[in-house]
Scaffold this active site. Structure first.
Site, PDB file in Angstrom:
ATOM      1  N   ASN A   1      48.822  -9.155 126.087  1.00  0.00           N
ATOM      2  CA  ASN A   1      48.475  -9.826 125.441  1.00  0.00           C
ATOM      3  C   ASN A   1      48.490 -11.213 125.939  1.00  0.00           C
ATOM      4  O   ASN A   1      48.657 -11.751 127.466  1.00  0.00           O
ATOM      5  CB  ASN A   1      50.462  -9.724 123.709  1.00  0.00           C
ATOM      6  CG  ASN A   1      51.050 -10.264 125.299  1.00  0.00           C
ATOM      7  OD1 ASN A   1      51.175 -10.946 125.253  1.00  0.00           O
ATOM      8  ND2 ASN A   1      51.998  -8.920 124.937  1.00  0.00           N
TER       9      ASN A   1
ATOM     10  N   ASP B   1      54.185  -3.721 122.516  1.00  0.00           N
ATOM     11  CA  ASP B   1      55.240  -2.972 121.386  1.00  0.00           C
ATOM     12  C   ASP B   1      54.427  -1.065 122.090  1.00  0.00           C
ATOM     13  O   ASP B   1      55.408  -0.284 121.646  1.00  0.00           O
ATOM     14  CB  ASP B   1      54.526  -2.395 120.189  1.00  0.00           C
ATOM     15  CG  ASP B   1      54.651  -4.073 119.701  1.00  0.00           C
ATOM     16  OD1 ASP B   1      56.138  -4.189 120.484  1.00  0.00           O
ATOM     17  OD2 ASP B   1      54.829  -5.160 118.867  1.00  0.00           O
TER      18      ASP B   1
END
Ligand SMILES: Cc1cc2nc3c(=O)[nH]c(=O)nc-3n(C[C@H](O)[C@H](O)[C@H](O)COP(=O)(O)O)c2cc1C
Length: 395
Positions: free
Chosen positions: A204, A273
């Site tokens: 990210n 995640d």
């Protein structure tokens, strides 16, 4: 305004002193540069005068219209020689005062620092080592030197610390408070990477800037800081124990290992995640057809920390949300048993990922909400650490 005397002696690294002067000025520090005659053979006084907006002094007898060397010494909050040549170090060690720099060194009443810079064989010479030891005994702080490739082409210790590192140290000394003295603080920062194959990964846009600013600020206040960071392009703050990790699972294990010894944990990282169900050992080849990935959930580090938290430990989380930020952050605070959450909206015009500024809302478990205007991540870090200090005091 704090004043620093920056002594520049005659070594190749004098050019780095210009960067250092500029950095200190940007931090609103008044910089009085004193150069040796040899130093002005490397960098002109005009450079430092332009960078600092103050006259640059070289000659001990040239005080007409200027403040005297004694006044200069008296207003100094810190005296720093960077680069410090073998010659200037020798003079300082023996109390010689044959130029303005060495004269002022004897007259100051503030912390004194030297950043040696020289060829590694010069540095290893017993005379130089003895002079450095003398300075250290007399309370001088010796910065570095670092090891590496030197201007002369040789490798070894003798490189002046980088300007950014010296800046950290100077700011730590000038702004030092001991609000977190002796407190073990663990900070996580940056993204993590989850590899599909040896060359591709999921990640990210977290830059790590917020976490690094928090680590730096906590260290400045006397905390003993460990920074666990995913891949970033940032330089670890000086004086912080640093561990680099790649994946969320690695971050999980690194954090759990340090957790029981930490009084404060600030999770500013953005760990992935999910990870790939299978990481291929060989590069996945293009086959002109769809490729399906199976993602499996990663451990939730913050949730686990909340579960394991002992009374007295302080857990701070971050929430980057798109819309309904405050409500979502409150839920996260409760669900993960945090003491504080720092929330920001990543859908707005000011996306904090990678930016130097951030607009955050700080929510504490006692229900207090503070919405801060847009400010630099360094300033956000100061607010957050102020709150952490407050929580520690209230325990
Ligand atoms: C090209 C060049 C590079 C030098 N670099 C260094 C250096 O990195 N460290 C050092 O201690 N001396 C270095 N010297 C030697 C110093 O300039 C010399 O010892 C001088 O007398 C130092 O004076 P000062 O300490 O008053 O500045 C260098 C000299 C030259 C000509």
């Amino acid at each position: 305004m704090k004043n620093v005397i920056l002594g520049v002696s005659g070594g190749i690294a004098a050019y780095k002193a210009a960067d250092l002067a500029s950095r200190l000025v940007k931090r609103a520090i008044g910089v009085d540069v004193i150069m040796t005659e040899a130093a002005i053979r490397f960098v002109g006084t005009a450079t430092f005068r332009a960078l600092t907006g103050r006259p640059v002094r070289v000659d001990v007898f040239d005080e007409e219209g200027e403040i005297t060397h004694v006044e200069l010494a008296q207003r100094a909050d810190l005296f720093l020689v960077a680069p410090a040549t073998a010659n200037t170090i020798a003079k300082l060690a023996h109390g010689l005062a044959d130029n303005l720099l060495t004269t002022v060194a004897l007259a100051v009443d503030c912390p004194r620092l030297v950043a040696p810079a020289m060829n590694s064989r010069m540095y290893a010479d017993p005379a130089v080592q003895a002079n450095i030891a003398t300075l250290r005994d007399r309370g001088y702080q010796i910065l570095g030197p670092a090891a590496g490739r030197l201007a002369c082409g040789e490798e070894g210790p003798g490189r002046m610390l980088e300007a950014a590192e010296i800046e950290d140290l100077v700011m730590n000394l000038l702004e030092a408070s001991d609000g977190l003295k002796g407190v073990e603080v663990l900070v996580t920062a940056g993204p993590t990477r989850e590899h599909l194959d040896p060359v591709r990964f999921l990640s990210n846009a977290s830059s790590g800037k917020m976490g690094y600013a928090l680590a730096r600020e906590a260290a400045r206040r006397g905390a003993s800081v460990t920074l666990i960071s995913g891949p970033t392009h940032l330089r670890p703050p000086y004086g912080v124990s640093f561990q680099r990790v790649t994946t969320t699972e690695e971050m999980f294990h690194a954090v759990m290992k340090r957790f029981s010894a930490s009084r404060v944990v600030i999770k500013a990282a953005a760990p992935a995640d999910f990870r790939c169900g299978e990481t291929r050992r060989e590069k996945i080849k293009k086959q002109g057809k769809e490729l399906s990935l199976t993602l499996v959930p990663n451990p939730d580090i913050l949730l686990e920390l909340g579960r394991r938290k002992r009374p007295g430990q302080i857990l701070v989380g971050f929430a980057a949300e798109t819309g309904g930020v405050e409500e979502k952050a409150r839920k996260k605070l409760r669900r993960k048993q945090l003491d504080m959450i720092v929330a920001n909206d990543v859908s707005g015009p000011e996306n904090p990922f990678g930016a130097d500024t951030n607009t955050v809302t700080i929510i504490t478990s006692d229900g207090r909400v503070e919405s801060l205007p847009s400010m630099s991540k360094d300033e956000v870090a100061r607010h957050i650490i102020d709150r952490v200090e407050g929580l520690l005091r209230s325990r």
